[in-house]
Design an enzyme around this catalytic site. Structure first.
Site, PDB file in Angstrom:
ATOM      1  N   ASP A  74       1.251   2.709   3.729  1.00  0.00           N
ATOM      2  CA  ASP A  74       0.358   3.750   3.220  1.00  0.00           C
ATOM      3  C   ASP A  74       1.189   5.026   2.984  1.00  0.00           C
ATOM      4  O   ASP A  74       0.766   6.126   3.341  1.00  0.00           O
ATOM      5  CB  ASP A  74      -0.813   4.014   4.173  1.00  0.00           C
ATOM      6  N   HIS A 114       0.833  -1.216   0.000  1.00  0.00           N
ATOM      7  CA  HIS A 114       0.000   0.000   0.000  1.00  0.00           C
ATOM      8  C   HIS A 114       0.867   1.265   0.000  1.00  0.00           C
ATOM      9  O   HIS A 114       1.318   1.714   1.051  1.00  0.00           O
ATOM     10  CB  HIS A 114      -0.926  -0.016   1.223  1.00  0.00           C
ATOM     11  N   HIS A 161       2.732  14.289   0.567  1.00  0.00           N
ATOM     12  CA  HIS A 161       2.157  15.559   0.101  1.00  0.00           C
ATOM     13  C   HIS A 161       3.252  16.607   0.215  1.00  0.00           C
ATOM     14  O   HIS A 161       4.213  16.424   0.971  1.00  0.00           O
ATOM     15  CB  HIS A 161       0.978  15.976   0.987  1.00  0.00           C
ATOM     16  N   ASN A 183      -5.440   6.367  -6.682  1.00  0.00           N
ATOM     17  CA  ASN A 183      -6.004   7.732  -6.575  1.00  0.00           C
ATOM     18  C   ASN A 183      -5.091   8.783  -7.209  1.00  0.00           C
ATOM     19  O   ASN A 183      -4.680   9.752  -6.591  1.00  0.00           O
ATOM     20  CB  ASN A 183      -6.348   8.092  -5.122  1.00  0.00           C
TER      21      ASN A 183
HETATM   22  C1  NCD Z   1      -4.420   9.028   1.276  1.00  0.00           C
HETATM   23  C2  NCD Z   1      -3.650   9.802   0.214  1.00  0.00           C
HETATM   24  O1  NCD Z   1      -3.053  10.824   0.545  1.00  0.00           O
HETATM   25  O2  NCD Z   1      -3.643   9.358  -0.941  1.00  0.00           O
HETATM   26  N1  NCD Z   1      -4.175   9.596   2.556  1.00  0.00           N
HETATM   27  C3  NCD Z   1      -4.223   8.955   3.738  1.00  0.00           C
HETATM   28  O3  NCD Z   1      -4.226   9.608   4.784  1.00  0.00           O
HETATM   29  N2  NCD Z   1      -4.234   7.631   3.810  1.00  0.00           N
HETATM   30  C4  NCD Z   1      -5.849   9.108   0.873  1.00  0.00           C
HETATM   31  C5  NCD Z   1      -6.779   8.483   1.844  1.00  0.00           C
HETATM   32  O4  NCD Z   1      -6.705   7.253   1.993  1.00  0.00           O
HETATM   33  O5  NCD Z   1      -7.601   9.186   2.424  1.00  0.00           O
HETATM   34 ZN    ZN Z   2      -3.551   4.957   1.072  1.00  0.00          ZN
END
Ligand code: NCD
Ligand code: ZN
Length: 418
Positions: free
Chosen positions: A294, A65, A298, A99
């Site tokens: 994850d 992920h 950003h 995404n």
């Molecule tokens: C994810 C992202 O930034 O793509 N961010 C996150 O906090 N996991 C999008 C999401 O899952 O809300």
């Molecule tokens: Zn994610």
């Protein structure tokens, strides 16, 4: 294998061999591990890498992920910077979420993404397909993606059931981010804005969709105690798997009352101590099917803005956070499997294990104390909620299918494979 035989490379040192460390020689021929022997019985290598006394040989980590952000959000990350981050973190294979802008939910866009990743990534990769109004149109390119990803808004849309049905037909997993948006509240505190009940509610819906369609449900970044209990109880009833993240294991919502509040904003949110401990226990007991970062980079300016986007980078730190827990005695060595052999097996890959026939994805780490500084990450996102943490290991070198992609701060070319 006799000493007369020659192979491309031999690594000699203390290696992780599933639950334990052992002094061995690992012979690599081409892309693959050819043999694991006692050091004295090692074949001759064109190249020999002898590990130092403070070094360990690990299988390459597999992260199910991540968000590499390309195409569409290259100011946050791209396949080059994201895969460098992976290589430096000892991660040799990443599975990228859909995404993007626009979302990776058509065959054309998935083809475009594979081409991009191929040309830029220095680690191996897999992709997820995003949710769409016409999931059936993804059938002709089913070989381009490992599974589907449903976000909270997808799970509560008419698109959810057809996606589960198609996944069942194709034998692919549906990765679900389980939070029920109808239970979100207005609160300046992120953990209260998206409360634990939202996860419990969405897990019920996801389990119902999986049960009624026969699809393989994978719940990603499970973050609360009741949801974990429900998921564990459901495993006996069908194909249900789940993963946890280092941040939900190691950090709590107390960060939302600290100067790191904006940086630590993530979905699902960091939780109270009770939930954090339950997530940690699911990793320690081996109940979890995988550990994932994850990795959600950003731009720093975005994170420091009035309404910061959720997520932060994770690829460079996850393995070393895991090893810190192992070396400090809180996790058994077998916890390494959560980020290597277990996710590899879920994905059907011959990776994440140091054994003959597996991809020669190898990582050399060294015992070394250092302090985490977000500003030093190679990800474009130069911040982390683990700022100031003391680590016990650092990555010395990373090999993807026998090729060195990272050594001592420098990066190789790699040559990724999907
Ligand atoms: C994810 C992202 O930034 O793509 N961010 C996150 O906090 N996991 C999008 C999401 O899952 O809300
Ligand atoms: Zn994610």
């Amino acid at each position: 294998m006799s000493a007369a035989v020659s192979v491309d490379a031999v690594f000699v040192g203390r290696a992780y061999l599933g639950g334990r460390f052992e002094e061995v020689a690992v012979a690599v021929e081409g892309d693959t591990i050819a043999a694991v022997t006692k050091p004295a019985l090692a074949p001759r290598g064109e190249e020999t890498v002898v590990l130092g006394p403070k070094q360990l040989l690990l299988p390459g980590m597999v992260d199910l992920h991540v968000h590499m952000r390309e195409p569409g959000l290259e100011h946050k990350e791209d396949w080059r910077s994201g895969s460098m981050s992976a290589a430096k973190g000892g991660v040799t294979c990443v599975f990228d979420m859909p995404n993007n802008v626009p979302p990776a939910n058509t065959c054309d866009r998935l083809r475009e993404k594979v081409a991009k990743a191929f040309s830029k990534s220095i680690v191996d990769f897999g992709l997820y397909a995003g949710c769409s109004d016409e999931p059936e149109t993804l059938k002709p390119c089913a070989d381009l993606f490992f599974g589907f990803k449903l976000y909270p808004e997808d799970l509560y849309s008419p698109r959810a059931r057809p996606t589960f049905k198609l996944a069942a037909e194709l034998g692919k997993p549906v990765f679900v981010h389980a939070e029920d948006p109808s239970l979100f509240r207005d609160s300046p505190l992120h953990s209260e804005a998206r409360p634990p009940e939202a996860e419990a509610s969405a897990v019920e819906l996801a389990l119902e969709l999986a049960r009624s369609t026969g699809a393989w449900l994978h719940l990603t970044h499970v973050s609360t105690k009741p949801a974990l209990e429900r998921v564990l109880a459901s495993k006996a009833l069908g194909k249900v798997t789940f993963d946890v993240t280092p941040h939900h294991m190691l950090l709590s919502d107390s960060l939302y009352r600290s100067p790191l509040a904006k940086i630590a904003k993530v979905n699902p949110p960091l939780r109270s101590e009770e939930h954090r401990a339950a997530v940690y226990a699911a990793a320690r007991s081996g109940a979890a099917d995988a550990l994932v970062t994850d990795h959600a980079p950003h731009a720093l300016a975005e994170k420091l803005s009035e309404n910061p986007p959720p997520g932060f980078p994770g690829l460079e730190l996850a393995l070393h956070l895991l090893l810190k827990e192992v070396l400090e005695g809180r996790l058994p060595p077998s916890a390494i499997d959560l980020y290597s052999s277990k996710p590899a097996r879920l994905a059907g890959l011959r990776k994440g294990v140091i054994a003959p026939g597996f991809d020669a994805d190898l990582v050399i780490v060294e015992l070394a104390e250092w302090s985490v500084k977000g500003s030093e990450l190679v990800s474009k996102a130069k911040y982390t909620p683990f700022e100031g943490w003391t680590m016990r290991t650092k990555t010395v070198a990373t090999y993807v299918r026998g090729r060195c992609v990272y050594r001592d701060g420098g990066f190789g070319e790699g040559g990724a494979r999907a």
